[in-house]
Motif scaffolding. Structure first.
Motif, PDB file in Angstrom:
ATOM      1  N   ALA A 170      23.925  98.407  67.451  1.00 24.44           N
ATOM      2  CA  ALA A 170      23.845  99.719  68.076  1.00 24.44           C
ATOM      3  C   ALA A 170      25.149 100.440  67.808  1.00 24.44           C
ATOM      4  CB  ALA A 170      23.594  99.595  69.578  1.00 24.44           C
ATOM      5  N   GLU A 210      22.316 105.125  66.780  1.00 27.32           N
ATOM      6  CA  GLU A 210      21.520 104.201  65.978  1.00 27.32           C
ATOM      7  C   GLU A 210      21.314 102.889  66.731  1.00 27.32           C
ATOM      8  OE1 GLU A 210      22.695 103.757  61.932  1.00 27.32           O
ATOM      9  OE2 GLU A 210      23.429 105.822  61.734  1.00 27.32           O
ATOM     10  N   VAL A 211      20.177 102.274  66.505  1.00 29.06           N
ATOM     11  CA  VAL A 211      19.872 100.977  67.100  1.00 29.06           C
ATOM     12  C   VAL A 211      18.940 100.225  66.159  1.00 29.06           C
ATOM     13  CG1 VAL A 211      17.919 101.902  68.431  1.00 29.06           C
ATOM     14  CG2 VAL A 211      19.073  99.805  69.197  1.00 29.06           C
ATOM     15  N   ARG A 228      16.597  99.693  61.132  1.00 35.28           N
ATOM     16  CA  ARG A 228      17.381 100.465  62.097  1.00 35.28           C
ATOM     17  C   ARG A 228      16.791 101.857  62.266  1.00 35.28           C
ATOM     18  NH1 ARG A 228      22.189  99.735  59.794  1.00 35.28           N
ATOM     19  NH2 ARG A 228      22.784 101.840  59.182  1.00 35.28           N
TER      20      ARG A 228
END
Length: 230
Positions: free
Chosen positions: A140, A173-174, A192
């Motif tokens: 993340a 983002e993760v 992602r």
């Protein structure tokens, strides 16, 4: 039919062998001391699929977004914090393509949006304990990008056939992936999601433009599938 059957049997046998290779308790660890390095480096190749999220004025028709497959390439710098946490920087270049159709406009209602991003994510990687030659993780973080194809400073707008976007965008983002320790290198497939945190639309000069007048905001969102080699 026989060929398909034998190919299926071969595939299942291959999958079984791979599973045994990953999880066998007797397996010798490859690159056993790799993750003990303070710094490590690598590169990645991958694919992407970008979309737009629109927020409209009341009663406006939705812009139709057609997604396409794009390409990613870049470098990786990894800083080990401890056995389970890493800090990583992944600067790269992203080539993305989206097609927009404006349904309320009878003519000249199609725009091809080709984007070339210099994309720079700063991510925190949270890993599980390594199991032989296999280690899952989640990541993340935040990122920023420069859209080299934004047209932000172009004096022409949609009335002249030019769709314009803001040059700089920030994202969160993760994602998740798995480290696979091979005899000569570490291979990491990952997936992602990225989500823009600001409006990216450069509106037309006419505030009542049929293309942008009914749009409050436009934000990118996308999926990356990357293959990293270290």
């Amino acid at each position: 039919m026989k060929k398909v059957f034998f190919l299926f049997i071969f595939f299942m046998a291959f999958q079984t062998t791979e599973a045994q290779w990953l999880f066998s308790k007797e397996k010798i660890k490859n690159k056993e001391n790799f993750d003990k390095q303070r710094w490590s480096w690598g590169y990645f190749l991958g694919f992407n699929s970008y979309d737009f999220k629109f927020d409209y004025e009341e009663g406006a028709s939705d812009v139709i977004v057609e997604k396409n497959i794009g390409f990613n390439v870049g470098l990786l710098g990894n800083l080990r914090i401890n056995d389970y946490i890493d800090l990583r920087l992944e600067p790269g270049v992203v080539f993305a393509n989206r097609n927009l159709t404006f349904p309320d406009i009878p003519e000249d209602n199609f725009r091809e949006v080709k984007s070339t991003y210099v994309h720079i994510p700063l991510l925190v990687k949270f890993s599980t304990k390594r199991l032989n030659n296999f280690k899952p993780f989640v990541v993340a973080g935040i990122s920023t990008s420069i859209n080299l194809s934004s047209n932000e400073k172009n004096p022409d707008d949609n009335n002249a056939g030019e769709f314009r976007m803001i040059n700089n965008t920030n994202y969160f983002e993760v994602g998740f992936g798995v480290d696979l320790y091979l005899p000569y290198f570490k291979f990491t497939p990952s997936i992602r999601g990225i989500f823009a945190m600001s409006d990216e639309l450069k509106k037309d000069d006419d505030p009542n433009s049929a293309y942008t007048g009914n749009i409050n905001s436009m934000q990118s969102r996308g999926v990356f599938i990357n293959f990293t080699f270290q």
